[in-house]
Design an enzyme around this catalytic site. Sequence first.
Site, PDB file in Angstrom:
ATOM      1  N   ASP A 408       6.133 -86.253 -16.088  1.00  0.00           N
ATOM      2  CA  ASP A 408       4.753 -86.572 -16.442  1.00  0.00           C
ATOM      3  C   ASP A 408       4.569 -88.067 -16.671  1.00  0.00           C
ATOM      4  O   ASP A 408       5.450 -88.751 -17.202  1.00  0.00           O
ATOM      5  CB  ASP A 408       4.384 -85.799 -17.717  1.00  0.00           C
ATOM      6  CG  ASP A 408       2.975 -86.076 -18.192  1.00  0.00           C
ATOM      7  OD1 ASP A 408       2.036 -85.774 -17.440  1.00  0.00           O
ATOM      8  OD2 ASP A 408       2.824 -86.608 -19.302  1.00  0.00           O
ATOM      9  N   GLU A 461       4.665 -87.569 -11.302  1.00  0.00           N
ATOM     10  CA  GLU A 461       3.218 -87.753 -11.404  1.00  0.00           C
ATOM     11  C   GLU A 461       3.001 -89.256 -11.579  1.00  0.00           C
ATOM     12  O   GLU A 461       3.141 -89.794 -12.672  1.00  0.00           O
ATOM     13  CB  GLU A 461       2.642 -86.996 -12.598  1.00  0.00           C
ATOM     14  CG  GLU A 461       1.117 -87.064 -12.625  1.00  0.00           C
ATOM     15  CD  GLU A 461       0.528 -87.192 -14.026  1.00  0.00           C
ATOM     16  OE1 GLU A 461      -0.706 -87.116 -14.142  1.00  0.00           O
ATOM     17  OE2 GLU A 461       1.273 -87.393 -14.984  1.00  0.00           O
TER      18      GLU A 461
END
Length: 729
Positions: A408, A461
């Site tokens: 993330d 990401e």
Amino acid sequence: MGLLKNPLIEDILNTCCADPFGCLGLQESASKKNLTLTVWRPNATAIRVLGIDSDKVLSNMTQANERGLFYAEFPQQTTRFHYRLEVFYGKESITIVDPYQFPNATFSDPQHHQANLYKSQGAIRTGAPVNDELTINGTRFAVYAPAARSVSVVGDFNAWDGGAHPMSSNGDGIWRLFIPDVNHGARYKFEIRANNGDLLPHRSDPYAQRIEQFPSFASVTCFDNKHQWQDEAWMNRPLEDLYEKPMSIYELQLGSWRRNEHNLPLTYLEIKDQLVPYIKEMGYTHVELLPVTEYPYDGSWGYQPVGLFAATSRFGTAEEFKALIDALHQADISVIMDWVPAHFPADSHGLANFDGSKQYEYPDPKKGWHPEWNSLIYDFGKEHVVNYLISNAVFWLEEFHIDGLRVDAVASMLYLDYSREDGEWIPNKDGGNHNYEAIDFLRRLNETVYLNHPRCFTVAEESTAFPGVSKPTYMDGLGFGFKWNMGWMNDSLEYIKKDPVYRKHHQGELTFSLVYAFDEQFVLPISHDEVVHGKGSMLTKMPGDAWQKFANLRAFSAYMYFHPGKKLNFMGNEFAQGQEWSHERSLDWHLLEIDLHKGQHTLSKDLNHLYKNEASLHLDHSHQGFEWISYDDHANSILAFVRKAKNNEEHVIAIINFTPVPQGHYRIGVPRAGRYQLVLNTDDAKYTGSGYMETQEFHTSNIASHGREQSIELQVPPLAGMLLKWLGK
């Protein structure tokens, strides 16, 4: 008594001793002709020394201090022996095995490498041999707190008394203590006294494999290992090139996928029974779980973790979570887990200011504080922090059989000025904004994963143009296997929101992604972030009346599956969830009783199975697998392109019409002469489309079009995507 003049004993009494083995347990007397025994049991009134394997009384101890310090001498005894203690509190008594007679069990670190530190730190089940017939079982606790003045283990087994079990440090920054008879399910924390003498809030174990929910946040020892893995075939499957295999990812949040009649989340086992057959039926190849590492606040969805080694106890035990993963593997479904090394919250039981110093976070808030998320940032320049994080990644791959880690917020790690204004950040040594330490960490992470677990993969990401995110480290890349294509997502969503009458002015928003589509190994994401915080569901983004909204969504779905790149859809998108997502309620499964929603659901299933079985759609990361036919028909807002299999002969043609205007005689050039069969049409009546197109098979004509000698003429339905497969001549 001379005992009380010992500075270590004074530290024991003041709960700040760093070397309890230097004064507690059996000690050699000053004359070296006998042994003495010192025991510290807060609030005890009397203690008797018993044989380790009998009730024989070896000594009645003398109370040296009314607070719980006891002393005994063993004249002429020079050989160390093992013993038990009968400890009296008034008329009540308990019998314990004194931990301070087992220095070997405390200081014998299990063999480990940097990548599996979790096997030597935290709470480890072990035993202390007494003789050939007797081993004392218990738990060895170890925690890294180099700046602490003292550390104690507190828990149910000592009434959470910080004076009962002081730990010992040998100078390497790790505090250790073996405590007999502490077994599976024991609740505990660490009581840390900072170097300045301040007593800090109790800390959860950074390596705890179970942490309770609010309000205790207690760590819990986990030694049951009840789950017997049944996924040997999956774990030993042949190595394959993931870039040439279909990857359709179903992203879900465990607490809100489905709920029971009381609006409570399902357990891991309930999810297993319902999710596995659903994913199999729908044709998804992968499941991606929003973070399951323990987190204190429901509203963070797991992206503010405090307990990286613990599967959240909201839905059950770690063993039950393993059962869910095992069942998915047995159904040939790969499991990706969201992993969050980008930040951690400042909760008092967590890693923040852990031992009274900035052991895990950057000391300067210009590097160590996320202004956007109000959370801390790991100090990637510290070796023990990097080892901690990489050990955690390996833990999930090895102990839980996780197949992929989606990392993330990578952009926030790469850039020192991420979400900061001028003057709010510290440049690197070259005056730039790249965080060299985070870059080195990410490279090392990916090298560790791919070297040791070649069937596993990582996904970034990452929302910027940072070069080489999904390129190998030997090519100066970050080493990720895949990167989310945020540019494609933003451009295509902006386009599809527009009224079709204006789309002819924005054709480039759809075609621009093919300029860079093969620069990285991309995943096309329509994730949870796009259907929350006021953004509305995918359905509500679509313009037009009810029928047009669904038709737009069907056309967009086809465009996504036909476009090069692996696919990711958040739960609910597959049946056109009406409300935007909320972690506090279930998806609206009742919508499947409505034809329009059922039509989208059927289309999602058909797209998945088509994508899985059609080799021409698998070559996602090479120019060899894509070829434009028409990208500039702005007037009609139509795209047409070819997707090719690796053999370069087998191919399909995709046509997508982004207006509600059908085209009765639309000609496109094609790569080869012969027959083309319609294999998917989102305007089909079974998807609640208009059924405009009736022809199922097309024969090429010797009419040049789009720079090609052969062409076909077809009817193009309104707001629809079609896929035609070449059948040969």
